[in-house]
Design an enzyme around this catalytic site. Structure first.
Site, short mmCIF file in Angstrom:
data_model
loop_
_atom_site.label_atom_id
_atom_site.label_comp_id
_atom_site.label_asym_id
_atom_site.label_seq_id
_atom_site.Cartn_x
_atom_site.Cartn_y
_atom_site.Cartn_z
N ASP A 23 -6.88 1.02 0.98
CA ASP A 23 -6.69 1.44 2.36
C ASP A 23 -8.32 1.28 2.82
OD1 ASP A 23 -8.54 3.48 1.48
OD2 ASP A 23 -7.69 5.27 2.62
N LYS A 55 0.90 -1.29 -0.03
CA LYS A 55 0.09 0.03 -0.03
C LYS A 55 0.80 1.18 -0.01
CE LYS A 55 -2.34 1.92 3.41
NZ LYS A 55 -2.67 1.97 4.73
#
Ligand code: SF4
Length: 219
Positions: free
Chosen positions: A146, A127
């Site tokens: 997220d 991420k």
């Protein structure tokens, strides 16, 4: 919601993207940064913390630590103190310092531009690497997943997957590669401004007609 054909889902997604683009024409990464190193550090700090809080902290932090070497050579306790209010500060400080030491030792103090190299740095998962590649370098390697992107992709019926890795992989198959970075911004902005976890504002939602509102009954 009955299963859609891939073709119908792609067409619906195209309309969702067009509507989000109209709603958030200036969507961008909300972590303040002036260079790739600052974005990397800010993203590590953003775990379990709001962007607003991170921006308050980095405003002072980046005045004091201007390079990877500055973070690498600072007393750990000093970094811990500077980032304390972002939570999990001991772990974050340890990761930032270890990450910056690797940048100095293996990358001439610069942030690398590949997923493989980035994910070998301490505190950097897929991420964070996607955030840095997409926003600091304009390289679309994946989709940032997220909490907002995960929640909205499920509500919008784009995926039934639960883990960030699997959600990302399904989104990458659906969204055109050149829009991967922007797509996560659009979902994050929509999640923050309209489709909150507990109180989504469906009545005023720009994509309400295209949203099957999956999993909303329990809210
Ligand atoms: S219609 Fe409701 S659940 Fe669907 S995206 Fe909009 S706010 Fe979220």
């Amino acid at each position: 919601m009955p299963r859609e054909t891939a073709q119908t889902k792609t067409a619906r997604l195209k309309q969702i993207i067009a509507a989000l683009d109209r709603a958030y024409p200036g969507a961008h990464c909300e972590l303040d940064h002036a260079d790739p190193l600052q974005l990397l550090v800010a993203t590590i700090l953003s775990a379990q913390c709001t962007d607003k809080r991170v921006n308050l902290v980095t405003k002072e932090l980046f005045k004091k630590y201007r390079s990877a070497a500055d973070f690498a050579n600072a007393p750990l306790a000093e970094i811990e103190q500077a980032i304390q209010s972002t939570g999990f500060f001991r772990n974050k400080a340890k990761n930032i310092q270890a990450c910056c030491r690797k940048l100095v030792e293996h990358h001439g103090g610069k942030v690398p531009r590949t997923m493989d190299e980035l994910t070998q740095l301490d505190g950097v998962g897929r991420k964070t690497a996607n955030v840095v590649l997409g926003n600091a370098f304009g390289i679309n390697v994946g989709v940032v997943v997220d909490t907002h992107v995960a929640r909205l992709s499920q509500r919008l019926g784009l995926t039934r997957q639960k883990t960030p890795e699997k959600i990302e992989s399904e989104l990458m198959a659906l969204v055109p590669p050149k829009q991967w970075t922007l797509f996560s911004h659009w979902l994050i902005w929509h999640g923050r401004r309209r489709c909150a976890a507990r109180k989504p504002d469906c009545a005023n939602c720009e994509i309400q007609k295209r949203c099957p509102q999956i999993g909303m009954a329990g809210i």
